[in-house]
Write a protein that holds these residues in place. Sequence first.
Motif: not given
Length: 493
Positions: A329-333, A335-339
């Motif tokens: 799993g990847f919690i991207t920095e 969050r709004k555009d990718e998470g």
Amino acid sequence: MRIEMKGIHKAFGGNQVLSGVDFDLVAGEVHALMGENGAGKSTLMNILTGLHAKDEGTVLLEGKETYFANPKEAERNGIAFIHQELHVWPDMTVLENLFIGREMSGNWGLLKERKMRELAKEQFKRLAVDIPLSALAGSCSVGQQQMIEIAKALLTDTKVIIMDEPTSALTEREIRKLFDVIKALKKDGVSIVYISHRMEEIFEICDRITVMRDGRTVDTKPIPETNFDEVVRKMVGRELTERYPARTPKLGEVVLEVKQASRKGLFDNISFQVHAGEILGFSGLMGAGRTEMMRALFGLDRLDGGEIRVFGKKASIRKPVDAVKLGIGFITEDRKDEGLILDFSVRDNMVLPSLSSFTTRGLLSSKKETTFVEALIKRLQIKTHTADTAVGNLSGGNQQKVVIAKWVGIGPRLLILDEPTRGVDVGAKREIYQLMNELTAHGVAIIMVSSELPEVLGMSDRIVVVHEGRIAGELGKEEATQENIMTLATGGQ
């Protein structure tokens, strides 16, 4: 400019966000506004600047009751709001960004570009900023973009600047630069409302602090009259005895092994391992290549060379779905555009990566899904009216918790956390740290990328330091200090 907000109430539907909040600001002060995510800080400032209408209460400017119909009207009256997500048009020049919506033109409609350049250079000189006006804004660093926003505000003779998490994406050098600018603005009589979860910054740069909790004002006092523990207690309504929970890791087998991974122009010859039950911290300066490495490991970007092994077996990760099938799993920095999908509900965002587990012969079990979602909302203490609330309506910190929840929900074997607590309050940070400990206790391997050195030191079992796309060194728990990390991060030995 003196601002007084008295007895401010605001509800969105059945969700009462503000319940009689008081706040005041005097000329030439830096006033910290602190509280847990969802405490109502941004809503209060959005009411001040006319984005939202208050339900009850009074707003006074220089003693006169005032109401702004929209943020533009607030700007014309000297109040500017620089949001955490900067409003910069990347494909326009710096000069165009500075004057967008308020271009200067002559009698024939021709732009007075020379005049605009003169005014822009004047403000950049005032801020000691050196950015070419002809450069595309998208080519500027986040710190430079922030200075563009500040200069844009000052071009309208701003008396009050509201800064929401202004240092969340800045390098240490850019933070020092921002503080110098804040001090200069303060000398000129400009007031700053400083919203941040970074406690050290509050005590360094601010004059007074107002603490909010659950939509109410808890206290306002001068910074010299309070301390870290008191502020935390007032924010969360309880004692936080330790900032970082104790870790007693029990390391298992190697979950992920990376050998000589590279991506042209971004990182080169990267090799490391992470074990079951381990938190491996990645540290380094902004732009060092940490995020780019993690994106490639998850299949968001292609590797040009190297090898990835998961539990000893060579893995081909060409796209994110390949990573998810391997239990990554990847919690991207970002969050709004990718998470997150902001228009989707909390429920829909949480279940997206694990829909198959709620489906039998093509039919979705809403009962299983509801049980799953409600358990995660409770476990992560996500503040939401219902599970069907659009995730875009939550505070930044609660959005971050939803991102974490959706990846925890897949039952990961390896979790990559890129800036997991950015924009998250001190109480929620500890909840995330405790969750990380629980996951590793169950054998999950965690890679944590963080720009906050205390966080890296407080939570990592080992630390990999990255410098200009290469691993500069690896530090064990005992040899890891801020000095050693920064020495490696800046190219030293």
